[in-house]
Design an enzyme around this catalytic site. Structure first.
Site, mmCIF file in Angstrom:
data_model
loop_
_atom_site.group_PDB
_atom_site.id
_atom_site.type_symbol
_atom_site.label_atom_id
_atom_site.label_comp_id
_atom_site.label_asym_id
_atom_site.label_seq_id
_atom_site.Cartn_x
_atom_site.Cartn_y
_atom_site.Cartn_z
ATOM 1 N N ASP A 188 0.986 -0.973 0.082
ATOM 2 C CA ASP A 188 0.306 -0.081 -0.267
ATOM 3 C C ASP A 188 0.900 1.049 -0.196
ATOM 4 O O ASP A 188 2.049 1.521 0.955
ATOM 5 C CB ASP A 188 -0.929 0.150 1.364
ATOM 6 C CG ASP A 188 -1.842 1.395 0.965
ATOM 7 O OD1 ASP A 188 -2.553 1.637 0.531
ATOM 8 O OD2 ASP A 188 -1.184 1.533 2.390
ATOM 9 N N ASP A 239 -7.489 -1.327 4.089
ATOM 10 C CA ASP A 239 -6.244 -2.396 3.419
ATOM 11 C C ASP A 239 -6.537 -3.958 4.147
ATOM 12 O O ASP A 239 -6.316 -4.753 3.626
ATOM 13 C CB ASP A 239 -4.958 -2.047 4.122
ATOM 14 C CG ASP A 239 -3.945 -1.042 3.406
ATOM 15 O OD1 ASP A 239 -4.616 -0.345 2.259
ATOM 16 O OD2 ASP A 239 -3.118 -0.725 4.053
#
Length: 682
Positions: A351, A573
């Site tokens: 990420d 996430d």
């Protein structure tokens, strides 16, 4: 969690309590000592004798207690493995202890001539120790869904007929209107009906920059209004909210990997079938030879020794030492299977925000209008005065971009004090500095003040805007003259200084693809990828990705044959961390990301990912070597116990089998210690 909660739980032993195994181990150990000490076999080995009334009942009574109390988790686990048709360690252990208990009980009543009481107690005690150490090392996976729920506030300010009353979030209904003050979380999904504010949605979208929300715009429960109050009409509550949707995705992703089987269980399953086959052959052959007594004794011996002590410690010792080594480096390993799988990872998906970047903006450029010094007079073309004016205006703002401006200005001295500060929701801020009115904001502020952007400034800020940087303009907003642009400030999410080195280390370890995923705009993502040295055609960039799509991106990579490690830190996430082969959370991130992951990095340093791969490879090698020692014991012990060499006068008695078993356990323990030399941190 990829084996994070009950669905994928603690590998094959979900629901087991490490504390319960600890208690059972110590009680079983206390009972095993007198069983061993009063064993006739042990007394012959060490040339001592004990004799007191009832000595013959010490082993049967205490051994029965150890079997029922200490052996119960294995008996229960074996039933589950039979029910699932997936034999593993629990079934192998159960076979050994049930056969040993039955043979010993029959021997105590004179129906057989085998003494397995001390071996039974020792086997149960050592297996309890192994399971306790394993679970203590990796911990029980925690509940990511509860962490998601905690992101919503406990109560909300509901507006009814002009009155504002604080009520529990649970009583909100679709159609209610709530007041969200600056710095407060939106209590449920809805739409702004009054006011405007910049809303921090990074927990949902991954976008590092707050998003302007005005009348008619949709807001998501759990996001934060940063600079102004808004009124929101609720459109979704409970299971219909975006956070509830993320929770469902986490649960589904966790459940999707539940069929994986650990190395030790695969080995134990093979050994179980080998033992059954060897036992059956042993019984049939000796029975056909007309020696029924030998067939029973040798078959029982084969089935008991097929589960060596070393097998019970081979994996737990490696895991215990691996997690201890990791912990010293600030890495928490929560899943045994993740530690085994990490060695096979060929794609690491990072990420962007908070992982490869700092997750906060940094002032990267101060661009004054040519020919001014930032206060409207001719002079220096340096940006110092523009910065100081902007810092003075922003001094009372809590906005993240304001904090970045103030941090940079502080390096050059204390900014001038401003008065009459005023927030302009969705546009910027305004204040008086040295008697003049100044404003700082984006393009919406230029339009509101009808200010013209000088061509030289437009040309200078163009490249920054193309990179996706946040560009703020500093204006002098005179009352009697048109507003005039004095300069511009460019701010970007700061790339972590360790990020480039982390990517280089992964490539050196043979990781095929490094990928980045973000909710940010494509221009921002491509700029960061270029700065990090991503290789066109090899590495991948996924931009403008919503939470549901992050999880789908991981699934699509897996469908293409990749073994994926996902590294992230935000609520958005969590589903992807759960879906990945290995989920790795940055420890400075949200509770939800941490709970959804298999591995947690205590420091926000992506270089630790390479360390986990090195640890995984060494740990797996040691697991295989230790299982090899356990297998080696059986390769020798089972044929001898079956009487293959009885014609030559060579056979394996239970006593000699116990000696060999102890030696293999010592070798396994020493081999596991080699893990301590693995380098994890830079």
């Amino acid at each position: 969690m990829a084996e994070h909660t009950a669905g994928r739980g603690h590998d094959r032993h979900a629901g087991h309590d490490p504390e319960a195994f600890r208690r059972k181990f110590w009680v079983s150990l206390a009972l095993t000592v007198p069983i061993v000490v009063t064993s006739g076999t042990v007394m012959r080995w060490f040339a001592y004798s004990l004799d007191f009334p009832g000595i013959g009942w010490v082993a049967p009574v205490l051994g029965t207690v150890v079997f029922c109390y200490g052996g119960w988790p294995f008996l229960r686990g074996a039933l589950a493995e039979v029910r699932d048709r997936r034999p593993g360690m629990m079934l192998l252990i159960t076979m050994a202890i049930v056969v040993a208990y039955a043979a010993s009980l029959l021997s105590s009543f004179g129906l057989l001539h085998l003494e397995f009481w001390w071996e039974l107690a020792a086997l149960i005690t050592i297996m309890l120790l192994g399971h306790w150490q394993e679970m203590k090392a990796i911990g029980q996976a925690q509940d990511a869904l509860a962490a998601l729920a905690s992101l919503l506030p406990d109560d909300a300010e509901r507006v009814t007929d002009g009155d504002v009353a604080r009520v529990p979030v649970g009583v909100l209904r679709v159609g209610d209107v709530v007041l969200v003050r600056p710095g407060a979380r939106v209590p449920a999904d809805g739409r702004v009906i009054e006011g405007a504010a910049e809303v921090d949605e990074s927990m949902i979208t991954g976008e590092s920059r707050p998003v302007v929300k005005g009348s008619g715009d949709r807001v998501v429960g759990g996001t934060v209004a940063t600079d102004s109050a808004i009124r929101v009409r609720i459109e979704a509550v409970g299971e219909d909210t975006a956070l509830a949707g993320i929770a469902r995705m986490v649960a589904e992703a966790q459940a999707s990997g539940g069929r994986a089987q650990a190395l030790a269980d695969r080995f134990a399953a093979l050994l179980f079938y080998v033992a059954l086959t060897a036992g059956a052959i042993t019984f049939v052959v000796w029975w056909l030879l007309g020696r029924l007594d030998d067939s029973v004794v040798r078959t029982v011996t084969v089935l008991v020794i097929a589960c060596p002590h070393a097998l019970g410690l081979a994996i737990p010792l490696v895991i215990s030492l691996s997690t201890a080594v990791a912990s010293r480096a600030g890495i928490l390993v929560k899943s045994r299977l993740a530690l085994e799988r990490m060695r096979r990872v060929d794609t690491v998906l990072f990420d962007k925000t908070g992982t490869l970047t700092m997750g906060r903006h940094r002032l990267v450029a101060v661009i004054p209008v040519a020919g001014t010094n930032g206060t409207g007079s001719a002079g220096s073309t340096e940006g110092t005065d523009v910065l100081q004016v902007a810092a003075a205006v922003e001094a009372d703002s809590e906005h993240p971009l304001a904090q970045a401006i103030l941090a940079r200005a502080a390096e050059q001295g204390e900014p001038t004090r401003a008065r009459d500060f005023r927030s302009l929701p969705g546009r910027g801020v305004q204040a008086r500095v040295d008697g003049d009115t100044y404003a700082v904001g984006g393009p919406a502020l230029l339009r509101e003040l009808d200010a013209t952007l000088p061509e030289d400034l437009r040309a200078a800020t163009g490249p920054w805007e193309a990179r996706g940087a946040a560009v703020l303009f500093v204006l002098r907003a005179g009352e009697s003259e048109p507003a005039r642009v004095l300069g511009a400030l460019a701010l970007e999410d700061e790339i972590r200084p360790e990020a480039r080195a982390a990517i280089d280390e992964l490539r050196a370890l043979g990781v095929r693809t490094v990928a980045m995923i973000t909710g940010d705009a494509r221009a921002v993502a491509e700029a960061v990828a270029a700065d990090l040295g991503f290789r066109p055609g090899v590495d991948e960039v996924f931009a403008e990705v919503l939470p549901a799509d992050k999880e789908r991106v991981v699934a699509s990579l897996q469908a293409r044959g990749h073994a994926v490690a996902m590294v992230g830190d935000g609520v958005n996430d969590a589903p992807a961390l759960a879906r990945a082969d290995v989920g790795i959370a940055i420890g400075a991130g949200t509770d939800v990301a941490i709970e959804s992951a298999d591995v947690v990095l205590g420091r926000s340093d992506p270089r630790a990912v390479a360390g986990i791969i090195r640890l995984s490879r060494v740990s797996y090698r040691k697991m295989v070597e230790n299982l090899g020692w356990a297998a080696g014991y059986n390769v020798v012990a089972i044929p001898l116990a079956a009487g293959v060499l009885a014609w030559a006068g060579l056979s394996l008695s239970p006593a000699l089998a116990a000696v060999l078993m102890s030696l293999s356990t010592i070798v396994v323990a020493l081999n596991a210690q080699m893990i301590r030399g693995v380098r994890l941190s830079p």
